[in-house]
Write a protein that holds these residues in place. Structure first.
Motif, short mmCIF file in Angstrom:
data_model
loop_
_atom_site.label_atom_id
_atom_site.label_comp_id
_atom_site.label_asym_id
_atom_site.label_seq_id
_atom_site.Cartn_x
_atom_site.Cartn_y
_atom_site.Cartn_z
N ILE A 1 0.86 -1.18 0.00
CA ILE A 1 0.00 0.00 0.00
C ILE A 1 0.90 1.23 0.00
CG2 ILE A 1 -1.69 1.33 1.33
CD1 ILE A 1 -2.71 -1.34 2.45
N ARG A 2 0.66 2.12 -0.94
CA ARG A 2 1.49 3.32 -1.04
C ARG A 2 1.02 4.36 -0.01
NH1 ARG A 2 4.77 5.28 -5.25
NH2 ARG A 2 3.80 3.82 -6.69
N THR A 3 1.72 4.37 1.11
CA THR A 3 1.49 5.34 2.17
C THR A 3 2.69 5.31 3.10
OG1 THR A 3 -0.11 6.11 3.83
CG2 THR A 3 0.27 3.75 3.74
N ASP A 4 2.85 6.34 3.87
CA ASP A 4 3.97 6.40 4.79
C ASP A 4 3.50 5.92 6.16
OD1 ASP A 4 6.18 6.93 6.34
OD2 ASP A 4 6.49 8.94 5.54
N PRO A 5 3.88 4.71 6.57
CA PRO A 5 3.42 4.17 7.85
C PRO A 5 3.93 4.95 9.06
CG PRO A 5 5.06 2.72 6.86
CD PRO A 5 4.76 3.79 5.86
N ARG A 6 5.03 5.66 8.91
CA ARG A 6 5.58 6.44 10.04
C ARG A 6 4.70 7.63 10.38
NH1 ARG A 6 11.08 7.79 7.48
NH2 ARG A 6 9.58 8.09 5.84
N VAL A 7 3.99 8.16 9.37
CA VAL A 7 3.14 9.33 9.58
C VAL A 7 1.88 8.97 10.37
CG1 VAL A 7 1.73 11.07 8.40
CG2 VAL A 7 4.00 10.50 7.53
N HIS A 8 1.38 7.77 10.13
CA HIS A 8 0.08 7.39 10.69
C HIS A 8 0.15 6.85 12.11
CE1 HIS A 8 -1.25 8.15 6.71
NE2 HIS A 8 -0.65 7.10 6.21
N GLY A 9 1.31 6.42 12.53
CA GLY A 9 1.46 5.90 13.89
C GLY A 9 0.67 4.63 14.10
N ILE A 10 0.11 4.50 15.29
CA ILE A 10 -0.61 3.28 15.66
C ILE A 10 -1.95 3.18 14.95
CG2 ILE A 10 -1.67 2.05 17.59
CD1 ILE A 10 0.52 3.25 19.37
N ASN A 11 -2.64 4.28 14.79
CA ASN A 11 -3.97 4.27 14.18
C ASN A 11 -3.91 4.83 12.77
OD1 ASN A 11 -5.18 3.34 16.60
ND2 ASN A 11 -5.10 5.43 17.41
N PRO A 12 -3.89 3.93 11.77
CA PRO A 12 -3.86 4.42 10.38
C PRO A 12 -5.19 5.07 10.01
CG PRO A 12 -4.01 2.03 10.43
CD PRO A 12 -3.86 2.49 11.85
N PRO A 13 -5.17 6.00 9.06
CA PRO A 13 -6.41 6.66 8.64
C PRO A 13 -7.36 5.68 7.96
CG PRO A 13 -4.56 7.38 7.28
CD PRO A 13 -4.01 6.50 8.35
N SER A 14 -8.60 6.06 7.88
CA SER A 14 -9.64 5.17 7.36
C SER A 14 -9.37 4.73 5.92
CB SER A 14 -11.01 5.82 7.47
OG SER A 14 -11.05 7.01 6.71
N HIS A 15 -8.80 5.60 5.08
CA HIS A 15 -8.55 5.19 3.70
C HIS A 15 -7.50 4.08 3.61
CE1 HIS A 15 -5.19 8.06 4.03
NE2 HIS A 15 -4.64 7.42 3.01
N VAL A 16 -6.53 4.06 4.53
CA VAL A 16 -5.53 3.00 4.54
C VAL A 16 -6.17 1.69 5.01
CG1 VAL A 16 -3.36 2.22 5.59
CG2 VAL A 16 -3.61 4.60 4.85
N ILE A 17 -7.03 1.79 6.02
CA ILE A 17 -7.75 0.61 6.50
C ILE A 17 -8.62 0.04 5.38
CG2 ILE A 17 -9.53 -0.19 8.11
CD1 ILE A 17 -8.37 1.92 10.10
N GLU A 18 -9.28 0.91 4.64
CA GLU A 18 -10.12 0.48 3.52
C GLU A 18 -9.27 -0.18 2.42
OE1 GLU A 18 -13.43 -0.52 1.65
OE2 GLU A 18 -13.37 0.42 3.62
#
Length: 159
Positions: free
Chosen positions: A52-69
């Motif tokens: 998944i193209r996203t920066d996991p360091r930015v989201h911390g423990i709780n990823p945003p809803s679009h990443v979860i989706e």
């Protein structure tokens, strides 16, 4: 005169890296077919990886809803993909075929694929081409090209 000794290569872990599963190209499905056939031939474990193209360091423990989706969509598509693999595979071979799926997050897709492969002891990486970035590489696509350049193991590109 030097004597060349051919070393027989065997594969025990094969990684097939797939792109955005909703918009997968024909080359993605060919990559999966090649990987399945090679895994069968070598009795190797097959790992299907989606990054998944996203920066996991930015989201911390709780990823945003679009990443979860995106993760849920990838998991659903993995289930369909495995079902299709089983439909197209002989029963006897299907029983011995070991398939694992994995989803990781990274901004740099190619680097993530190469790092994953190295960390997991992958013997062969199989991937398709996207060919969207005409400037960088019209035939392979930038991700496939970067994987070839950086991988520690052989890379098979399905066109």
């Amino acid at each position: 005169m030097h004597k060349v000794i051919a070393e027989s290569k065997t594969f025990s872990k094969i990684l097939v890296a797939v792109d955005e599963l909703k918009t997968s190209t024909a080359s993605t499905y060919r990559a999966i077919d090649y990987a399945v056939n090679i895994a069968q031939d070598y009795n190797a474990k097959l790992i299907i990886l989606h990054v998944i193209r996203t920066d996991p360091r930015v989201h911390g423990i709780n990823p945003p809803s679009h990443v979860i989706e995106m993760k849920k969509e990838a998991e659903a598509n993995f289930a369909k993909m495995i079902e299709k693999i089983h439909e197209n595979t002989d029963y006897k071979i299907r029983e011995n075929l070991q398939i694992k799926t994995d989803i990781i997050a990274s901004v740099r897709i190619a680097d993530a694929i190469v790092s994953y492969a190295k960390d997991k002891g992958i013997d062969l990486i199989v991937t398709g081409t996207r060919g969207r970035n005409k400037i960088k590489n019209a035939l392979l696509g930038s991700i496939a090209s970067d994987v070839i350049t950086s991988a520690h193991c052989p890379v098979l590109i399905a066109k």
